[in-house]
Design a protein around this motif. Structure first.
Motif, PDB file in Angstrom:
ATOM      1  N   GLU A 113      30.712  26.516  -6.216  1.00  0.00           N
ATOM      2  CA  GLU A 113      29.470  26.598  -6.979  1.00  0.00           C
ATOM      3  C   GLU A 113      28.552  27.667  -6.396  1.00  0.00           C
ATOM      4  O   GLU A 113      28.197  27.622  -5.224  1.00  0.00           O
ATOM      5  CB  GLU A 113      28.764  25.241  -6.969  1.00  0.00           C
ATOM      6  N   TRP A 114      28.207  28.656  -7.225  1.00  0.00           N
ATOM      7  CA  TRP A 114      27.452  29.804  -6.732  1.00  0.00           C
ATOM      8  C   TRP A 114      25.999  29.829  -7.217  1.00  0.00           C
ATOM      9  O   TRP A 114      25.230  30.714  -6.881  1.00  0.00           O
ATOM     10  CB  TRP A 114      28.151  31.110  -7.117  1.00  0.00           C
ATOM     11  N   ARG A 115      25.618  28.821  -8.001  1.00  0.00           N
ATOM     12  CA  ARG A 115      24.217  28.632  -8.377  1.00  0.00           C
ATOM     13  C   ARG A 115      24.045  27.149  -8.676  1.00  0.00           C
ATOM     14  O   ARG A 115      24.928  26.534  -9.275  1.00  0.00           O
ATOM     15  CB  ARG A 115      23.850  29.479  -9.601  1.00  0.00           C
ATOM     16  N   THR A 116      22.943  26.564  -8.259  1.00  0.00           N
ATOM     17  CA  THR A 116      22.781  25.121  -8.416  1.00  0.00           C
ATOM     18  C   THR A 116      21.794  24.789  -9.527  1.00  0.00           C
ATOM     19  O   THR A 116      20.903  25.569  -9.855  1.00  0.00           O
ATOM     20  CB  THR A 116      22.296  24.472  -7.109  1.00  0.00           C
ATOM     21  N   VAL A 117      21.980  23.607 -10.086  1.00  0.00           N
ATOM     22  CA  VAL A 117      21.104  23.063 -11.115  1.00  0.00           C
ATOM     23  C   VAL A 117      20.717  21.648 -10.692  1.00  0.00           C
ATOM     24  O   VAL A 117      21.549  20.912 -10.158  1.00  0.00           O
ATOM     25  CB  VAL A 117      21.800  23.015 -12.495  1.00  0.00           C
ATOM     26  N   GLN A 118      19.487  21.282 -10.921  1.00  0.00           N
ATOM     27  CA  GLN A 118      19.064  19.909 -10.655  1.00  0.00           C
ATOM     28  C   GLN A 118      19.466  19.058 -11.856  1.00  0.00           C
ATOM     29  O   GLN A 118      18.793  19.038 -12.879  1.00  0.00           O
ATOM     30  CB  GLN A 118      17.538  19.843 -10.452  1.00  0.00           C
ATOM     31  N   TRP A 119      20.579  18.357 -11.736  1.00  0.00           N
ATOM     32  CA  TRP A 119      21.122  17.608 -12.865  1.00  0.00           C
ATOM     33  C   TRP A 119      20.427  16.249 -13.006  1.00  0.00           C
ATOM     34  O   TRP A 119      21.074  15.201 -13.047  1.00  0.00           O
ATOM     35  CB  TRP A 119      22.626  17.444 -12.725  1.00  0.00           C
ATOM     36  N   LYS A 120      19.096  16.266 -13.098  1.00  0.00           N
ATOM     37  CA  LYS A 120      18.313  15.042 -13.267  1.00  0.00           C
ATOM     38  C   LYS A 120      17.296  15.281 -14.365  1.00  0.00           C
ATOM     39  O   LYS A 120      16.210  15.802 -14.131  1.00  0.00           O
ATOM     40  CB  LYS A 120      17.623  14.661 -11.952  1.00  0.00           C
ATOM     41  N   GLN A 121      17.659  14.888 -15.562  1.00  0.00           N
ATOM     42  CA  GLN A 121      16.862  15.209 -16.737  1.00  0.00           C
ATOM     43  C   GLN A 121      15.439  14.660 -16.664  1.00  0.00           C
ATOM     44  O   GLN A 121      14.482  15.388 -16.929  1.00  0.00           O
ATOM     45  CB  GLN A 121      17.555  14.672 -17.995  1.00  0.00           C
ATOM     46  N   ASN A 122      15.288  13.397 -16.332  1.00  0.00           N
ATOM     47  CA  ASN A 122      13.952  12.785 -16.347  1.00  0.00           C
ATOM     48  C   ASN A 122      12.998  13.493 -15.389  1.00  0.00           C
ATOM     49  O   ASN A 122      11.831  13.719 -15.713  1.00  0.00           O
ATOM     50  CB  ASN A 122      14.053  11.303 -15.996  1.00  0.00           C
ATOM     51  N   VAL A 123      13.497  13.834 -14.220  1.00  0.00           N
ATOM     52  CA  VAL A 123      12.675  14.524 -13.230  1.00  0.00           C
ATOM     53  C   VAL A 123      12.241  15.887 -13.759  1.00  0.00           C
ATOM     54  O   VAL A 123      11.073  16.288 -13.654  1.00  0.00           O
ATOM     55  CB  VAL A 123      13.441  14.693 -11.898  1.00  0.00           C
ATOM     56  N   MET A 124      13.196  16.622 -14.370  1.00  0.00           N
ATOM     57  CA  MET A 124      12.903  17.962 -14.871  1.00  0.00           C
ATOM     58  C   MET A 124      11.931  17.921 -16.050  1.00  0.00           C
ATOM     59  O   MET A 124      10.978  18.704 -16.123  1.00  0.00           O
ATOM     60  CB  MET A 124      14.203  18.659 -15.270  1.00  0.00           C
ATOM     61  N   VAL A 125      12.151  16.993 -16.988  1.00  0.00           N
ATOM     62  CA  VAL A 125      11.281  16.890 -18.161  1.00  0.00           C
ATOM     63  C   VAL A 125       9.872  16.495 -17.744  1.00  0.00           C
ATOM     64  O   VAL A 125       8.878  17.075 -18.209  1.00  0.00           O
ATOM     65  CB  VAL A 125      11.852  15.867 -19.174  1.00  0.00           C
ATOM     66  N   ASP A 126       9.770  15.504 -16.862  1.00  0.00           N
ATOM     67  CA  ASP A 126       8.448  15.061 -16.415  1.00  0.00           C
ATOM     68  C   ASP A 126       7.682  16.202 -15.742  1.00  0.00           C
ATOM     69  O   ASP A 126       6.478  16.376 -15.957  1.00  0.00           O
ATOM     70  CB  ASP A 126       8.583  13.887 -15.450  1.00  0.00           C
ATOM     71  N   SER A 127       8.383  16.957 -14.928  1.00  0.00           N
ATOM     72  CA  SER A 127       7.752  18.064 -14.216  1.00  0.00           C
ATOM     73  C   SER A 127       7.225  19.120 -15.181  1.00  0.00           C
ATOM     74  O   SER A 127       6.080  19.574 -15.072  1.00  0.00           O
ATOM     75  CB  SER A 127       8.736  18.690 -13.227  1.00  0.00           C
ATOM     76  N   LEU A 128       8.054  19.514 -16.143  1.00  0.00           N
ATOM     77  CA  LEU A 128       7.657  20.559 -17.089  1.00  0.00           C
ATOM     78  C   LEU A 128       6.602  20.058 -18.079  1.00  0.00           C
ATOM     79  O   LEU A 128       5.749  20.825 -18.535  1.00  0.00           O
ATOM     80  CB  LEU A 128       8.890  21.079 -17.843  1.00  0.00           C
ATOM     81  N   SER A 129       6.649  18.765 -18.400  1.00  0.00           N
ATOM     82  CA  SER A 129       5.689  18.203 -19.354  1.00  0.00           C
ATOM     83  C   SER A 129       4.283  18.171 -18.778  1.00  0.00           C
ATOM     84  O   SER A 129       3.294  18.135 -19.522  1.00  0.00           O
ATOM     85  CB  SER A 129       6.110  16.782 -19.750  1.00  0.00           C
ATOM     86  N   LYS A 130       4.176  18.168 -17.472  1.00  0.00           N
ATOM     87  CA  LYS A 130       2.869  18.112 -16.811  1.00  0.00           C
ATOM     88  C   LYS A 130       2.260  19.501 -16.609  1.00  0.00           C
ATOM     89  O   LYS A 130       1.195  19.633 -16.004  1.00  0.00           O
ATOM     90  CB  LYS A 130       3.005  17.405 -15.459  1.00  0.00           C
ATOM     91  N   LEU A 131       2.946  20.512 -17.127  1.00  0.00           N
ATOM     92  CA  LEU A 131       2.444  21.877 -16.963  1.00  0.00           C
ATOM     93  C   LEU A 131       1.066  22.031 -17.598  1.00  0.00           C
ATOM     94  O   LEU A 131       0.855  21.682 -18.753  1.00  0.00           O
ATOM     95  CB  LEU A 131       3.420  22.867 -17.605  1.00  0.00           C
ATOM     96  N   LYS A 132       0.113  22.549 -16.824  1.00  0.00           N
ATOM     97  CA  LYS A 132      -1.235  22.811 -17.315  1.00  0.00           C
ATOM     98  C   LYS A 132      -1.606  24.254 -16.991  1.00  0.00           C
ATOM     99  O   LYS A 132      -1.326  24.743 -15.899  1.00  0.00           O
ATOM    100  CB  LYS A 132      -2.251  21.874 -16.648  1.00  0.00           C
ATOM    101  N   MET A 133      -2.205  24.934 -17.948  1.00  0.00           N
ATOM    102  CA  MET A 133      -2.653  26.304 -17.727  1.00  0.00           C
ATOM    103  C   MET A 133      -4.041  26.280 -17.110  1.00  0.00           C
ATOM    104  O   MET A 133      -4.955  25.646 -17.650  1.00  0.00           O
ATOM    105  CB  MET A 133      -2.660  27.082 -19.044  1.00  0.00           C
ATOM    106  N   ASP A 134      -4.189  26.937 -15.978  1.00  0.00           N
ATOM    107  CA  ASP A 134      -5.474  26.962 -15.290  1.00  0.00           C
ATOM    108  C   ASP A 134      -6.165  28.314 -15.444  1.00  0.00           C
ATOM    109  O   ASP A 134      -6.984  28.706 -14.628  1.00  0.00           O
ATOM    110  CB  ASP A 134      -5.293  26.635 -13.803  1.00  0.00           C
ATOM    111  N   ASN A 135      -5.792  29.016 -16.518  1.00  0.00           N
ATOM    112  CA  ASN A 135      -6.344  30.347 -16.764  1.00  0.00           C
ATOM    113  C   ASN A 135      -7.286  30.295 -17.961  1.00  0.00           C
ATOM    114  O   ASN A 135      -6.939  29.758 -19.019  1.00  0.00           O
ATOM    115  CB  ASN A 135      -5.190  31.336 -17.019  1.00  0.00           C
ATOM    116  N   ASP A 136      -8.481  30.851 -17.805  1.00  0.00           N
ATOM    117  CA  ASP A 136      -9.469  30.806 -18.885  1.00  0.00           C
ATOM    118  C   ASP A 136      -9.057  31.625 -20.097  1.00  0.00           C
ATOM    119  O   ASP A 136      -9.452  31.327 -21.227  1.00  0.00           O
ATOM    120  CB  ASP A 136     -10.825  31.319 -18.372  1.00  0.00           C
ATOM    121  N   GLN A 137      -8.248  32.668 -19.865  1.00  0.00           N
ATOM    122  CA  GLN A 137      -7.855  33.552 -20.966  1.00  0.00           C
ATOM    123  C   GLN A 137      -6.649  33.032 -21.741  1.00  0.00           C
ATOM    124  O   GLN A 137      -6.512  33.295 -22.939  1.00  0.00           O
ATOM    125  CB  GLN A 137      -7.524  34.946 -20.423  1.00  0.00           C
TER     126      GLN A 137
END
Length: 382
Positions: A113-137
């Motif tokens: 294996e020459w590149r890894t993936v975090q094969w944990k869907q719930n962890v990945m979805v939760d992390s990305l779903s919490k994305l917040k933009m902290d930029n005024d523009q």
């Protein structure tokens, strides 16, 4: 000389020959790096001349690694300590005065294996779903999907929405295999999960061969700059004009595309026409001048590689996928570390965690790049 068919003998003055038939044939093999490959078959007669081929050519044999044997009606090829060079289609040809016969098998060698993936869907979805933009523009990140007709641009949107919304979505129309683009209108799609996730995917008309076919390069460059608004109808003959109602003259950072996502089908890289490649390279050069990050989503990995078709989890152990990523890098000038193989939903009726994780890993990568671009641009404009 009397010649007959089937199991009937061919009589000669010296001996009796039989029309060659295989009792057992070569079987496909899938092995890991360092393991042993053993190919064997059996014919209905002895005294045959046996030759082996790999991918249509005489194999390069290494002493104490490749062992060919012929024992009566049986013949075999043994390969010790398999590595990626041993992957390919193997053919054994047998011959006597009655004629010839052959059979083939595919050997797949799984790489380390020459590149890894975090094969944990719930962890990945939760992390990305919490994305917040902290930029005024900028309140949301804009991604533009761009590539040949049938590459899977619209399917990527459907797949991403399916993952985040946790049910099968076909919100973005997808055409069957065709040489003409189904998408005609510049359309944007938001991602939702317990509210709106600040990710927007912009779908475009497909790239086609010919100056007056498919999406115009000038239109894509205008879209990168934020000059095209949702609802614009692509015109393969004429680029968007400034007087067009869908032309946004005073675009800002929030209107711009924050990451260009080139979409290329892994199973068709070798047959892409030069005109389409040139169009994509021109757009890539424009993105570079603007400072916009660009990546490649390599789709249809299941069609390009038998190993991946059987198990998407093996994506980064596939020699074929690795080779196609390098070919794609050479064609478009995009570094391999900016190329992400993905699989879209297209025939499945149930959600698949491995498909989801592979796509989520790619989405996480483009989010990181887009966010870095926004931060840099916002800082430079202060």
């Amino acid at each position: 000389m009397i010649i007959s068919h089937g199991r009937k003998p061919i009589k000669t003055s010296a001996h009796v020959l039989y029309t060659i038939e295989f009792i057992t044939v070569l079987g496909d093999k899938q092995v890991g790096t360092g393991e042993e490959i053993r190919l064997s078959c059996e014919t209905n007669t002895e005294g045959l001349t046996v030759t082996w081929e790999k991918d249509g050519e005489k194999p390069t044999c290494v002493q104490d690694k490749h062992i060919m044997k012929q024992d009566g009606t049986k013949c075999s090829l043994q390969i010790l300590n398999a590595d990626e060079r041993d992957e390919g289609k193997y053919t054994v040809k047998v011959e006597n005065k009655s004629g010839t016969a052959s059979c083939s098998a595919m050997v797949i060698v799984e790489l380390k294996e020459w590149r890894t993936v975090q094969w944990k869907q719930n962890v990945m979805v939760d992390s990305l779903s919490k994305l917040k933009m902290d930029n005024d523009q900028v309140r949301e990140l804009n991604f533009l999907l761009y590539g040949p007709v049938g590459a899977g641009k619209s399917s990527i949107i459907n797949t991403v929405k399916t993952i985040f919304e946790d049910h099968y979505c076909v919100i973005c129309p997808v055409a069957a295999q065709s040489t003409k683009s189904y998408t005609k209108i510049y359309q944007k799609y938001n991602i939702r999960r317990e509210g709106v996730v600040p990710l927007v995917f912009h779908d475009t008309m497909g790239v086609e061969k010919g100056e007056t076919e498919g999406v115009r390069t000038d239109d894509i460059i205008s879209a990168l700059k934020g000059h095209i608004t949702e609802g614009y109808v692509f015109n393969p003959i004429l680029q968007i004009l400034k007087q067009n109602p869908q032309y946004h003259k005073n675009s800002s950072l929030c209107d711009m595309i924050h990451c260009l996502v080139n979409v290329i089908p892994a199973d068709k890289i070798a047959v892409m026409d030069e005109q389409s490649i040139d169009k994509m390279k021109k757009v890539g050069e424009a993105a570079s001048i603007l400072g916009i990050p660009q990546v490649v989503f390599l789709t249809a990995v299941d069609l390009a590689c038998p190993l991946t078709k059987g198990n998407v989890h093996c994506i980064y152990r596939s020699k074929k996928i690795k080779e196609n990523m390098q070919k794609c890098s050479n064609l478009l000038g995009v570094p391999v570390n900016c190329i992400f193989p993905v699989k879209n939903y297209h025939e499945e009726i149930h959600l698949n965690e491995d498909i989801n994780c592979l796509m989520l890993d790619a989405v996480a990568q483009i989010i990181h790049r887009a966010h870095a671009f926004v931060v840099t641009m916002a800082t430079n404009t202060k």
